[in-house]
Design a protein around this motif. Structure first.
Motif, short mmCIF file in Angstrom:
data_model
loop_
_atom_site.label_atom_id
_atom_site.label_comp_id
_atom_site.label_asym_id
_atom_site.label_seq_id
_atom_site.Cartn_x
_atom_site.Cartn_y
_atom_site.Cartn_z
N ARG A 77 0.99 -1.14 0.20
CA ARG A 77 -0.18 -0.02 0.32
C ARG A 77 1.01 1.09 -0.07
O ARG A 77 0.22 2.54 -0.87
N THR A 80 2.58 2.21 -3.49
CA THR A 80 1.78 2.14 -4.67
C THR A 80 0.87 3.34 -4.13
O THR A 80 0.03 3.93 -5.12
N THR A 81 0.75 3.88 -3.03
CA THR A 81 -0.37 4.82 -2.39
C THR A 81 0.73 6.49 -3.34
O THR A 81 1.95 6.27 -2.65
N PRO A 82 0.28 7.43 -3.83
CA PRO A 82 1.38 9.06 -3.81
C PRO A 82 1.54 9.27 -3.27
O PRO A 82 0.45 9.58 -2.00
N PRO A 83 2.65 9.61 -2.88
CA PRO A 83 2.79 11.00 -1.81
C PRO A 83 1.97 12.07 -1.63
O PRO A 83 1.04 12.42 -2.74
N ALA A 85 0.97 16.05 -1.29
CA ALA A 85 1.35 16.35 -2.00
C ALA A 85 2.34 17.72 -1.07
O ALA A 85 1.70 17.66 0.58
#
Length: 204
Positions: A77, A80-83, A85
């Motif tokens: 998880r 694959t989860t974008p950091p 912003a």
């Protein structure tokens, strides 16, 4: 969430979970070799399968597999989860601007030029003239170079004021010697004054 026993066994499990718009179905049932068959299927609202996970495991290995699956799925998880912003960095504050002189950029008048020449010849510093005329030191120097008072690139050395000279000394004419003062005459006492010339006696 509903649990429905498919068989007469405490291990048999049929669980269905609806999380948002995704439907999760979990089924577990025993096999003939004393193992458990696990199947997890997720589908969307239209019934399309999104994910499917299945396999067999032993009941004694459940505690360890729980930790392994938890850490593995958590790692997947995070990968694959974008950091989130990050806010843009705050730009540095601009340096404080110095106040410009009062006459910065103003045109030089003839009166200004005449006064600048006179003041420069009196010998003040460049900074003093800049404050007096409301200009920058570079502006003062540039104007003096333009007026021919200061050679370009020459050091700041205003001409020293010269003492007034005698106009007769420059023409070669010598000054007349002032007459010497005569002493006042002595009071009359009947005696001849020794400072006066004597007359020869005349025949009677």
């Amino acid at each position: 969430m509903t649990d429905t026993a498919l068989r007469d066994s405490p291990i048999t499990l049929d669980r269905r979970l609806l999380l948002g718009a995704t439907d999760y179905e979990v089924t577990v049932f025993p096999t003939d070799d004393q193992r458990l068959e696990l199947c997890i299927v997720s589908s969307d609202g239209d019934g399309r399968v999104l994910s499917e996970l299945s396999g067999s495991l032993t009941p004694a290995d459940l505690p360890t597999l729980t930790e392994v699956l938890t850490s593995t799925l958590s790692g997947l998880r995070a990968m694959t989860t974008p950091p989130p912003a990050t806010p843009p960095p705050t730009p540095p504050e601009p340096p404080a601007q110095r106040s410009r002189p009062a006459n910065h950029g103003a045109r030089w008048t003839t009166a200004d030029d005449d006064r600048l020449r006179a003041r420069y010849r009196e010998g003040p510093t460049q900074s003093a003239l800049a404050r007096e005329f409301g200009r920058t030191p570079g502006g003062i120097r540039s104007r003096l170079e333009h007026l021919g008072e200061l050679p370009p690139g020459a050091p700041w050395r205003p001409p020293r004021p010269t003492a007034p000279t005698d106009p007769l000394a420059t023409t070669g004419i010598s000054k007349p010697t002032p007459p010497q003062a005569q002493p006042p005459p002595a009071p009359h006492s009947g005696e001849p004054d020794p400072r006066l010339p004597t007359r020869p006696p005349t025949a009677g």
